[in-house]
Write a protein that holds these residues in place. Structure first.
Motif, PDB file in Angstrom:
ATOM      1  N   GLU A  52      -2.992   5.027   1.118  1.00 46.46           N
ATOM      2  CA  GLU A  52      -3.860   3.845   1.186  1.00 46.46           C
ATOM      3  C   GLU A  52      -3.818   3.238   2.589  1.00 46.46           C
ATOM      4  OE1 GLU A  52      -3.538   2.243  -3.424  1.00 46.46           O
ATOM      5  OE2 GLU A  52      -1.980   1.700  -1.984  1.00 46.46           O
ATOM      6  N   ARG A  81       0.829  -1.210   0.000  1.00 49.27           N
ATOM      7  CA  ARG A  81       0.000   0.000   0.000  1.00 49.27           C
ATOM      8  C   ARG A  81       0.860   1.255   0.000  1.00 49.27           C
ATOM      9  NH1 ARG A  81      -2.852  -2.127   5.139  1.00 49.27           N
ATOM     10  NH2 ARG A  81      -4.306  -3.630   4.274  1.00 49.27           N
ATOM     11  N   THR A  82       0.327   2.300  -0.607  1.00 48.82           N
ATOM     12  CA  THR A  82       0.957   3.605  -0.459  1.00 48.82           C
ATOM     13  C   THR A  82       0.650   4.101   0.954  1.00 48.82           C
ATOM     14  OG1 THR A  82      -0.996   4.851  -1.164  1.00 48.82           O
ATOM     15  CG2 THR A  82       0.553   4.130  -2.897  1.00 48.82           C
TER      16      THR A  82
END
Length: 117
Positions: free
Chosen positions: A21, A17-18
């Motif tokens: 996110e 995930r970023t």
């Protein structure tokens, strides 16, 4: 009755995930916990750091053995938990089905009990 929802997740999934996110997912979990608090169903809740910051301790023959993470053999890690106060197992299962983490992890439902039972 006390039940624990244990969040079991792939150790690598957080890294997919970023930051944005990850923060959005975390906020969903916070909102879910807030709902349970308002319903007087939540006794405790915590998110846990990645297992690469964990240390396993065991004592054998009076000697402590320490193993620092990450743990290569681990297929899942405990990502967090919710400790619930509910009327029944069915209610705990219904709450687990609504838990956002069930979308990307496994939510294990366990009744609390003495370790000898």
């Amino acid at each position: 009755m006390a039940y624990m929802l244990v969040i079991l997740e792939d150790p690598a999934q957080r890294g997919t995930r970023t930051r944005a996110e990850g923060e959005a997912v975390y906020q969903r979990m916070v909102d879910f916990a807030d709902t349970l608090k308002r319903q007087d169903k939540l006794l405790a809740v915590e998110s846990l750091a990645s297992q690469d910051k964990a240390t396993r301790v065991r004592v054998r023959g009076g000697q402590a053995q320490l193993l620092d993470g990450p743990f290569a053999e681990a297929k899942e890690m405990i990502g967090g938990f919710f400790l619930l106060d509910v009327a029944s197992r069915e209610e705990a299962l219904a709450i687990a089905r609504r838990c956002p983490a069930a979308e990307w992890a496994t939510v294990e439902v366990r009744e609390t009990a003495p370790c000898y039972s």
